[in-house]
Design a protein around this motif. Structure first.
Motif, PDB file in Angstrom:
ATOM      1  N   PHE A 127       0.835  -1.203   0.000  1.00 43.83           N
ATOM      2  CA  PHE A 127       0.000   0.000   0.000  1.00 43.83           C
ATOM      3  C   PHE A 127       0.872   1.255   0.000  1.00 43.83           C
ATOM      4  CE2 PHE A 127       0.368  -1.971   4.150  1.00 43.83           C
ATOM      5  CZ  PHE A 127       0.768  -0.960   5.004  1.00 43.83           C
ATOM      6  N   CYS A 128       1.907   1.205  -0.846  1.00 36.31           N
ATOM      7  CA  CYS A 128       2.882   2.294  -0.899  1.00 36.31           C
ATOM      8  C   CYS A 128       2.279   3.599  -1.400  1.00 36.31           C
ATOM      9  CB  CYS A 128       4.065   1.884  -1.764  1.00 36.31           C
ATOM     10  SG  CYS A 128       3.615   1.399  -3.452  1.00 36.31           S
ATOM     11  N   ALA A 129       1.315   3.527  -2.318  1.00 38.95           N
ATOM     12  CA  ALA A 129       0.723   4.754  -2.864  1.00 38.95           C
ATOM     13  C   ALA A 129       0.053   5.571  -1.767  1.00 38.95           C
ATOM     14  CB  ALA A 129      -0.279   4.408  -3.965  1.00 38.95           C
ATOM     15  N   GLY A 130      -0.646   4.895  -0.857  1.00 38.96           N
ATOM     16  CA  GLY A 130      -1.300   5.588   0.240  1.00 38.96           C
ATOM     17  C   GLY A 130      -0.330   6.153   1.255  1.00 38.96           C
ATOM     18  N   MET A 131       0.878   5.575   1.325  1.00 45.28           N
ATOM     19  CA  MET A 131       1.892   6.044   2.268  1.00 45.28           C
ATOM     20  C   MET A 131       2.816   7.085   1.640  1.00 45.28           C
ATOM     21  SD  MET A 131       1.148   4.373   4.973  1.00 45.28           S
ATOM     22  CE  MET A 131       2.570   4.725   5.996  1.00 45.28           C
ATOM     23  N   GLY A 132       2.658   7.333   0.342  1.00 44.00           N
ATOM     24  CA  GLY A 132       3.518   8.291  -0.331  1.00 44.00           C
ATOM     25  C   GLY A 132       4.930   7.781  -0.589  1.00 44.00           C
ATOM     26  N   THR A 133       5.097   6.471  -0.574  1.00 43.85           N
ATOM     27  CA  THR A 133       6.430   5.886  -0.775  1.00 43.85           C
ATOM     28  C   THR A 133       6.552   5.185  -2.121  1.00 43.85           C
ATOM     29  OG1 THR A 133       5.747   3.844   0.351  1.00 43.85           O
ATOM     30  CG2 THR A 133       6.755   5.569   1.709  1.00 43.85           C
ATOM     31  N   ASN A 134       5.581   5.396  -2.992  1.00 44.09           N
ATOM     32  CA  ASN A 134       5.607   4.759  -4.313  1.00 44.09           C
ATOM     33  C   ASN A 134       6.524   5.477  -5.293  1.00 44.09           C
ATOM     34  OD1 ASN A 134       3.686   6.897  -4.088  1.00 44.09           O
ATOM     35  ND2 ASN A 134       2.822   6.338  -6.071  1.00 44.09           N
ATOM     36  N   ARG A 135       6.952   6.700  -4.948  1.00 48.55           N
ATOM     37  CA  ARG A 135       7.834   7.482  -5.815  1.00 48.55           C
ATOM     38  C   ARG A 135       9.105   7.863  -5.063  1.00 48.55           C
ATOM     39  NH1 ARG A 135       5.590   9.898 -10.403  1.00 48.55           N
ATOM     40  NH2 ARG A 135       3.384   9.431 -10.723  1.00 48.55           N
ATOM     41  N   SER A 136      10.237   7.847  -5.783  1.00 45.92           N
ATOM     42  CA  SER A 136      11.516   8.234  -5.188  1.00 45.92           C
ATOM     43  C   SER A 136      12.335   8.983  -6.229  1.00 45.92           C
ATOM     44  CB  SER A 136      12.306   7.011  -4.716  1.00 45.92           C
ATOM     45  OG  SER A 136      11.598   6.291  -3.738  1.00 45.92           O
ATOM     46  N   ASP A 137      13.036   9.998  -5.758  1.00 43.48           N
ATOM     47  CA  ASP A 137      13.924  10.717  -6.665  1.00 43.48           C
ATOM     48  C   ASP A 137      15.334  10.866  -6.094  1.00 43.48           C
ATOM     49  OD1 ASP A 137      13.493  12.529  -4.670  1.00 43.48           O
ATOM     50  OD2 ASP A 137      12.453  14.007  -5.911  1.00 43.48           O
ATOM     51  N   ASN A 138      15.585  10.232  -4.957  1.00 41.28           N
ATOM     52  CA  ASN A 138      16.897  10.350  -4.318  1.00 41.28           C
ATOM     53  C   ASN A 138      17.758   9.112  -4.546  1.00 41.28           C
ATOM     54  OD1 ASN A 138      15.154   8.831  -2.696  1.00 41.28           O
ATOM     55  ND2 ASN A 138      16.283   9.301  -0.834  1.00 41.28           N
ATOM     56  N   TYR A 139      17.595   8.486  -5.697  1.00 41.78           N
ATOM     57  CA  TYR A 139      18.397   7.317  -6.036  1.00 41.78           C
ATOM     58  C   TYR A 139      19.737   7.761  -6.612  1.00 41.78           C
ATOM     59  CZ  TYR A 139      16.178   8.490 -10.519  1.00 41.78           C
ATOM     60  OH  TYR A 139      15.713   9.156 -11.638  1.00 41.78           O
ATOM     61  N   ASP A 140      20.714   6.865  -6.560  1.00 37.97           N
ATOM     62  CA  ASP A 140      22.019   7.115  -7.182  1.00 37.97           C
ATOM     63  C   ASP A 140      22.031   6.658  -8.634  1.00 37.97           C
ATOM     64  OD1 ASP A 140      23.553   8.082  -4.801  1.00 37.97           O
ATOM     65  OD2 ASP A 140      23.005   6.096  -4.048  1.00 37.97           O
ATOM     66  N   LEU A 141      21.247   5.623  -8.900  1.00 38.56           N
ATOM     67  CA  LEU A 141      21.154   5.085 -10.260  1.00 38.56           C
ATOM     68  C   LEU A 141      19.773   4.483 -10.438  1.00 38.56           C
ATOM     69  CD1 LEU A 141      22.599   4.169 -12.961  1.00 38.56           C
ATOM     70  CD2 LEU A 141      23.130   2.036 -11.771  1.00 38.56           C
ATOM     71  N   TYR A 142      19.157   4.762 -11.572  1.00 38.01           N
ATOM     72  CA  TYR A 142      17.917   4.085 -11.955  1.00 38.01           C
ATOM     73  C   TYR A 142      18.250   3.170 -13.119  1.00 38.01           C
ATOM     74  CZ  TYR A 142      13.605   3.311 -14.563  1.00 38.01           C
ATOM     75  OH  TYR A 142      12.580   2.733 -15.266  1.00 38.01           O
ATOM     76  N   LEU A 143      17.766   1.935 -13.055  1.00 37.28           N
ATOM     77  CA  LEU A 143      18.057   0.966 -14.097  1.00 37.28           C
ATOM     78  C   LEU A 143      16.800   0.183 -14.451  1.00 37.28           C
ATOM     79  CD1 LEU A 143      21.206  -1.198 -14.472  1.00 37.28           C
ATOM     80  CD2 LEU A 143      18.982  -2.301 -14.634  1.00 37.28           C
ATOM     81  N   LYS A 144      16.517   0.143 -15.733  1.00 35.81           N
ATOM     82  CA  LYS A 144      15.385  -0.635 -16.235  1.00 35.81           C
ATOM     83  C   LYS A 144      15.894  -1.597 -17.285  1.00 35.81           C
ATOM     84  CE  LYS A 144      10.939  -0.268 -18.651  1.00 35.81           C
ATOM     85  NZ  LYS A 144       9.959   0.667 -19.262  1.00 35.81           N
ATOM     86  N   CYS A 145      15.586  -2.878 -17.110  1.00 37.16           N
ATOM     87  CA  CYS A 145      16.092  -3.928 -17.993  1.00 37.16           C
ATOM     88  C   CYS A 145      15.005  -4.436 -18.934  1.00 37.16           C
ATOM     89  CB  CYS A 145      16.610  -5.113 -17.171  1.00 37.16           C
ATOM     90  SG  CYS A 145      18.374  -5.050 -16.890  1.00 37.16           S
ATOM     91  N   GLY A 146      15.307  -4.431 -20.214  1.00 41.17           N
ATOM     92  CA  GLY A 146      14.491  -5.118 -21.194  1.00 41.17           C
ATOM     93  C   GLY A 146      15.256  -6.314 -21.738  1.00 41.17           C
ATOM     94  N   GLU A 147      14.636  -7.065 -22.621  1.00 40.74           N
ATOM     95  CA  GLU A 147      15.308  -8.244 -23.168  1.00 40.74           C
ATOM     96  C   GLU A 147      16.519  -7.866 -24.023  1.00 40.74           C
ATOM     97  OE1 GLU A 147      12.666 -10.802 -25.215  1.00 40.74           O
ATOM     98  OE2 GLU A 147      11.381 -11.192 -23.481  1.00 40.74           O
ATOM     99  N   GLU A 148      16.405  -6.766 -24.760  1.00 41.11           N
ATOM    100  CA  GLU A 148      17.487  -6.355 -25.652  1.00 41.11           C
ATOM    101  C   GLU A 148      18.098  -5.016 -25.277  1.00 41.11           C
ATOM    102  OE1 GLU A 148      18.630  -8.301 -27.928  1.00 41.11           O
ATOM    103  OE2 GLU A 148      17.085  -9.857 -27.725  1.00 41.11           O
ATOM    104  N   THR A 149      17.419  -4.262 -24.383  1.00 40.06           N
ATOM    105  CA  THR A 149      17.839  -2.889 -24.094  1.00 40.06           C
ATOM    106  C   THR A 149      17.815  -2.621 -22.599  1.00 40.06           C
ATOM    107  OG1 THR A 149      16.836  -2.209 -26.190  1.00 40.06           O
ATOM    108  CG2 THR A 149      17.414  -0.461 -24.652  1.00 40.06           C
ATOM    109  N   VAL A 150      18.721  -1.786 -22.150  1.00 38.38           N
ATOM    110  CA  VAL A 150      18.757  -1.335 -20.759  1.00 38.38           C
ATOM    111  C   VAL A 150      18.775   0.185 -20.743  1.00 38.38           C
ATOM    112  CG1 VAL A 150      20.152  -1.244 -18.648  1.00 38.38           C
ATOM    113  CG2 VAL A 150      19.934  -3.398 -19.906  1.00 38.38           C
ATOM    114  N   TRP A 151      17.950   0.770 -19.864  1.00 40.15           N
ATOM    115  CA  TRP A 151      17.896   2.215 -19.710  1.00 40.15           C
ATOM    116  C   TRP A 151      18.419   2.576 -18.323  1.00 40.15           C
ATOM    117  CZ3 TRP A 151      14.203  -0.805 -21.879  1.00 40.15           C
ATOM    118  CH2 TRP A 151      13.815  -0.519 -23.200  1.00 40.15           C
TER     119      TRP A 151
END
Length: 338
Positions: free
Chosen positions: A142-166
């Protein structure tokens, strides 16, 4: 500004980072669950992106990467004590948004709550944190109700696809390490990269806003506490629970030589509140449950200005008696509103 890389290139960069980092991430342990033929996802060192569980919430939180379940604080002899050395490498820890918010709670407890904890601090200063996507809500979160569903204080954001990484890397230190590992030579494409967040959960939780000491006598504690068996599993999976006990281990070949260990403990189990002389606080399970819940949503917020709970929902998922922390808090809020 972020980068788009071919998956094979990202794998190469990841391997090179391991020369300077110990990398912790949620990892599947097949057949190691609590019950027969069940799996468990928990944090461990990983050697490749393929080992990381990106799509499912881990059963245990990231906190064991910063303070171990069983940690030696010092070794002792008849004449001296010795503190064990810490890893020379930096730490790179993959986590979801709710756990990244839990890090703020751990910092408050270990670094901003009186004297700093030496053992936590020396690892914390070495750690960088990688935010992972939450494409879909987990069943009990229930992170959305707690306001913890979003973060901007990360050091690195990584999203993995089968052929591509962002990736997106606000940390200059980590970005420098990525470039040293070959990021500028990797044939990457500069692009805008934005993390994906859950906007709505299956579970909705409303925190009570006007709790008082009268809430400690609410019949709800007896109703829920009568079902609790005091196993402590909710504490061990929680990313913000920090209770521990001390153990002195004396070696068999010399009883004056040994080590002192800090071991995870639970405020829900028998013996946790025992004191010298035979005294014990909170002997009833209802009292222990009340202590845990009120600490999460009342006591901690009065001290630090925000609730201790981050809404990860692990406690509801792991309870063998199907006690719902979320339902309990909602009932408190309903009575509070009246």
């Amino acid at each position: 500004m972020g980068y788009q890389l071919p998956r094979k290139t990202a794998d190469t960069l990841f391997c090179r980072l391991r020369e300077h980092y110990e990398i912790f991430a949620p990892k599947l342990f097949a057949g190691d669950g609590c019950f027969s033929d069940t799996d468990v996802i928990r944090y461990d060192k990983v050697s490749s992106l393929d080992e990381i569980e990106f799509d499912r919430r881990s059963d245990y939180s990231f906190k064991e990467a910063l303070f171990a379940v069983n940690e030696t604080l010092f070794y002792f002899t008849e004449n001296e004590t010795t503190i064990p050395s810490c890893t020379d490498k930096k730490l790179l820890i993959f986590l979801k948004s709710c756990d990244l918010h839990a890090l703020k709670r751990l910092d408050a407890i270990y670094l901003e709550n009186g004297p700093e904890d030496f053992y936590y601090k020396r690892l914390r200063e070495k750690a960088c944190f990688v935010l992972m996507d939450c494409g879909e809500t987990c069943d009990t979160g229930f992170c959305a109700g707690m306001g913890t569903n979003r973060s901007d204080n990360y050091d690195l954001y990584l999203k993995c696809g089968e052929e591509t990484v962002w990736i997106d890397c606000p940390s200059e230190e980590l970005l420098s390490d990525l470039k040293e590992a070959g990021l500028n030579e990797a044939g990457e494409t500069a692009c805008a990269v934005t993390p994906n967040y859950v906007t709505q959960n299956k579970e909705t939780v409303t925190l009570p806003k006007n709790l008082s000491v009268e809430s400690f006598d609410n019949p709800l504690w007896e109703a829920y506490g009568s079902r609790c068996i005091g196993c402590g599993r909710c504490n061990f999976v929680c990313p913000t629970c920090t209770c521990f006990t001390m153990q002195d281990i004396h070696y068999r070949d010399n009883e004056n030589v040994g080590e002192r260990r800090r071991v995870w403990a639970s405020c829900q189990v028998d013996g946790y509140t025992d004191i010298a002389g035979g005294g014990s606080f909170r002997q009833k399970q209802s009292d222990r449950l009340r202590f845990k819940v009120m600490h999460k949503i009342y006591d901690f917020e009065k001290r630090f200005g925000y609730p201790m709970c981050v809404g990860c929902g692990r406690c509801d998922a792991v309870c063998p008696e199907y006690i719902s922390y979320a339902n309990l808090v909602n009932q408190l809020a309903e009575e509070d509103a009246k």
